[in-house]
Each structure stands twice: as structure tokens, then as C-alpha cells.
Design an enzyme around this catalytic site. Structure first.
Site, PDB file in Angstrom:
ATOM      1  N   ASP A 162       0.845  -1.201   0.000  1.00 45.58           N
ATOM      2  CA  ASP A 162       0.000   0.000   0.000  1.00 45.58           C
ATOM      3  C   ASP A 162       0.880   1.251   0.000  1.00 45.58           C
ATOM      4  OD1 ASP A 162      -2.319   1.464   0.021  1.00 45.58           O
ATOM      5  OD2 ASP A 162      -2.681   1.256   2.177  1.00 45.58           O
TER       6      ASP A 162
ATOM      7  N   HIS B 225       2.488   3.396  -9.118  1.00 41.52           N
ATOM      8  CA  HIS B 225       2.370   1.955  -9.352  1.00 41.52           C
ATOM      9  C   HIS B 225       3.604   1.423 -10.084  1.00 41.52           C
ATOM     10  CE1 HIS B 225      -1.549   2.067  -7.665  1.00 41.52           C
ATOM     11  NE2 HIS B 225      -2.146   2.673  -8.685  1.00 41.52           N
TER      12      HIS B 225
ATOM     13  N   LEU C 198      12.087 -19.914  -4.105  1.00 43.83           N
ATOM     14  CA  LEU C 198      10.987 -19.159  -3.486  1.00 43.83           C
ATOM     15  C   LEU C 198       9.731 -19.401  -4.307  1.00 43.83           C
ATOM     16  CD1 LEU C 198      10.268 -16.767  -1.403  1.00 43.83           C
ATOM     17  CD2 LEU C 198      10.541 -15.253  -3.369  1.00 43.83           C
TER      18      LEU C 198
HETATM   19  C1  FPP Z   1      -2.164   0.133  -3.254  1.00 42.80           C
HETATM   20  O1  FPP Z   1      -1.633   1.426  -3.177  1.00 42.80           O
HETATM   21  C2  FPP Z   1      -1.560  -0.554  -4.380  1.00 42.80           C
HETATM   22  C3  FPP Z   1      -2.242  -1.140  -5.392  1.00 42.80           C
HETATM   23  C4  FPP Z   1      -3.715  -1.149  -5.493  1.00 42.80           C
HETATM   24  C5  FPP Z   1      -1.540  -1.752  -6.521  1.00 42.80           C
HETATM   25  C6  FPP Z   1      -0.336  -2.572  -6.172  1.00 42.80           C
HETATM   26  C7  FPP Z   1       0.450  -2.689  -7.386  1.00 42.80           C
HETATM   27  C8  FPP Z   1       1.773  -2.637  -7.472  1.00 42.80           C
HETATM   28  C9  FPP Z   1       2.673  -2.622  -6.325  1.00 42.80           C
HETATM   29  C10 FPP Z   1       2.349  -2.539  -8.824  1.00 42.80           C
HETATM   30  C11 FPP Z   1       3.035  -3.678  -9.385  1.00 42.80           C
HETATM   31  C12 FPP Z   1       2.699  -5.023  -8.895  1.00 42.80           C
HETATM   32  C13 FPP Z   1       3.076  -6.117  -9.558  1.00 42.80           C
HETATM   33  C14 FPP Z   1       2.813  -7.443  -8.975  1.00 42.80           C
HETATM   34  C15 FPP Z   1       3.751  -6.037 -10.839  1.00 42.80           C
HETATM   35  P1  FPP Z   1      -2.595   2.664  -3.372  1.00 42.80           P
HETATM   36  O2  FPP Z   1      -2.635   2.986  -4.816  1.00 42.80           O
HETATM   37  O3  FPP Z   1      -3.936   2.384  -2.766  1.00 42.80           O
HETATM   38  O4  FPP Z   1      -1.829   3.775  -2.572  1.00 42.80           O
HETATM   39  P2  FPP Z   1      -2.461   4.934  -1.681  1.00 42.80           P
HETATM   40  O5  FPP Z   1      -3.084   4.298  -0.480  1.00 42.80           O
HETATM   41  O6  FPP Z   1      -1.279   5.765  -1.333  1.00 42.80           O
HETATM   42  O7  FPP Z   1      -3.458   5.658  -2.552  1.00 42.80           O
END
Ligand code: FPP
Length: 296
Positions: free
Chosen positions: A44, A61, A159
Site C-alpha cells: 500500500d 504503481h 521461493l
Molecule cells: C495500493 O496502493 C496498491 C495497489 C492497489 C496496486 C499494487 C500494485 C503494485 C505494487 C504494482 C506492481 C505489482 C506487480 C505485482 C507487478 P494505493 O494505490 O492504494 O496507494 P495509496 O493508499 O497511497 O493511494
């Protein structure tokens, strides 16, 4: 029949202790209380990381996908001293479909790109990749890339990386119940197998030992609700794009400082075997504490 085990402090890794998780993935691996065999991470904070820099959320992202690469590498490297067998990353919850279409589209393209470009690296590192969650709502190109990386990395032994996409723990539990269909509840082993089918996981997902959530929020967000029954929880304010080997090492250090009890008591004597938990209620040890074990 359910049996639980209390381990005495002196020999958590004592080979004479049986390891119920080897035969029953729905049991926590209680024979290695200081080794987080399964680490799960709620990634997150991508959006905030980007906002702090005046960048669009999609840039957060993309930075998050670089943190995924670093963290997988670090987990493999950590394995030299403390083997992490399974690393599960929460990439996209079923509720994330409710985000703006542009963000969802950017995330799906990122998953496709990441899975395609990381396949060779994972194969080289000995990382077996599986994607868990619903597949029927993913694009056909993403589904094909998932099938390809799963086949290509099948033999990886360093892993097991599980990426959770279109994942909902509640949704999977409900689907597993539907797959069972019987009036009588399934055993834990059978339920774990049904859950794996519902998630398209190659095998029952082992219990989570350590759950890390980045980004400072203190919640589970429909992630691994069944598997986290006895997980140690670590919440860090670190935003996911800043995560890497150092942050993982801190989380593992915190895990090692925890006393795992699995609902029992940490005791100094050897565990007592009581096959029937109902009888254990009436079988206190010398200190008047109750112990239940699987050992003979
Ligand atoms: C939450 O942060 C994150 C996500 C919904 C997406 C997670 C995706 C990645 C880490 C990108 C790549 C992943 C892979 C497996 C290639 P948020 O956007 O809700 O952040 P915020 O709380 O700061 O708004």
C-alpha cells in the site's frame, strides 16, 4: 480431528517434533516459530508516494513494480539464512475494480508488462511464480502471460512467489463453500484444498506466518483471512515504492522478536500428547497449564 501443539522454548526446531504443516497446509508451521516460512505483504502507498512527488498515481504503481522486483530479490537472498518459502504479494483486490477505469487499465497493463518481463529473471533466480485470485475477469493477454510464467517457472525451488490479482479472501471462501456443496462442514485440509481451487492456486496456500502492510493503514482489506489465523502482523508507515531489502529485514527482525503461541502457552517442558482436545481440557500439566500436542 484438530490437534494443536505447544512447543517448549528450548527446541523449536527439534526434528523430533512433528511438523503438522507438512501434511496439512491448514495448520500453521509450528515447528519453526522463528522462521516465517510464508510472508504476505499488502503493498500500500503507491498513490501517496506519487502524490508527494507531484506525479500521477500510475507513476506510483510503476515505482511499486520496481519495489516488487527488489523485494523478491531480497526474499531470495534472505533465504540463505532464514528460508522464506512463500512470498504472497497483494497486487489487486477484487474491490480495486471500483477505482477509476484509467487507473485500473494502467494497473492491468503494468501487471502484463511486469509478468512478461520478469519471467526470465524469476526462472534464473529459481522463483516459482503463481497468480492467485479470479481469472475470468482478466484480459486474455494477461491470462496468457500468467499461464506462461507459471509454466516457465514451475521448477523454481528458491521461493514460491504468489501474486494476488482480482483477489478477495471472502469471495474465495464463499466459492470454496460452494465447491464443497455438502451439508456437513469439510475438514480443514479439505477446505484448504477447495480454497486453493477457488483461487487457482497450484496447491493449498500455507498459513501466513508474517503479514506486512506498508503505507501506515492498520487493516487486512480482505486479504488472506483464512490463512492469517495465527499470522504475526507488522504494519509500517513505509510507502510501498520505498520498500526493499532493508524494510524486509526490519519486518523479519520484528517477527523474530515475537513469541508465537498459537493459542497455547509457551512452556519449558516437553509437550504432552492429548489426541482429543476435549480431553485436554481436563489434562493440566504440572504447572496447571493445559498442553495439547501431536507427538507420540
Ligand atoms: C495500493 O496502493 C496498491 C495497489 C492497489 C496496486 C499494487 C500494485 C503494485 C505494487 C504494482 C506492481 C505489482 C506487480 C505485482 C507487478 P494505493 O494505490 O492504494 O496507494 P495509496 O493508499 O497511497 O493511494
Amino acid at each position: 480431528m484438530f490437534q494443536s501443539t505447544c512447543y517448549h522454548d528450548a527446541s523449536p526446531g527439534d526434528p523430533s517434533h512433528s511438523d503438522p504443516s507438512h501434511s496439512d497446509p491448514s495448520h500453521p508451521d509450528r515447528s519453526h516459530p522463528h522462521r516465517p516460512l510464508h510472508v504476505a505483504i499488502v503493498m500500500d502507498g503507491n498513490g501517496r508516494w506519487a502524490e508527494h512527488r507531484g506525479l500521477p498515481r500510475s507513476a506510483g504503481h510503476r515505482a511499486g513494480s520496481r519495489a516488487v522486483r527488489r523485494t523478491v530479490k531480497a526474499a531470495v537472498a534472505q533465504g540463505v539464512s532464514i528460508p522464506i518459502r512463500t512470498l504472497t504479494l497483494y497486487a489487486f483486490s477484487s474491490d480495486n475494480w471500483g477505482r477509476p477505469a484509467a487507473e485500473v487499465g494502467a494497473l492491468m497493463r503494468l501487471f502484463l508488462h511486469h509478468i512478461r518481463t520478469e519471467a526470465a529473471r524469476c526462472e534464473r533466480q529459481g522463483v516459482r511464480v503463481s497468480v492467485i485470485g479470479r481469472r475470468d475477469r482478466l484480459g486474455s493477454d494477461l491470462r496468457a502471460a500468467i499461464e506462461s510464467i507459471e509454466a516457465r517457472t514451475l521448477q523454481g525451488k528458491a521461493l514460491h512467489l504468489q501474486i494476488a490479482i482480482d483477489y478477495s479472501a471472502r469471495g474465495a471462501i464463499l466459492e470454496a463453500v460452494g465447491l464443497h456443496g455438502g451439508l456437513e462442514g469439510p475438514s480443514r485440509e479439505d477446505f484448504a484444498a477447495l480454497l486453493a481451487r477457488a483461487l487457482h492456486a497450484p496447491a493449498p496456500v500455507p498459513d501466513v506466518d508474517l503479514l506486512v502492510r506498508t503505507g501506515g493503514e492498520l487493516r487486512l482489506s480482505d486479504f488472506m483471512l483464512w490463512e492469517c489465523a495465527y499470522a504475526e502482523l507488522v504494519f509500517t508507515p513505509c510507502l510501498w515504492p520505498d520498500f526493499g531489502s532493508e524494510a524486509l529485514a526490519h519486518a523479519l527482525e520484528e517477527f523474530r522478536g515475537r513469541t508465537r503461541r498459537f493459542g497455547c502457552l509457551p512452556l519449558s517442558g516437553p509437550p504432552t500428547t492429548v489426541a482429543n482436545p476435549a480431553l485436554a481440557e481436563h489434562a493440566p500439566n504440572a504447572q496447571g497449564r493445559r498442553e495439547v500436542g501431536t507427538h507420540v
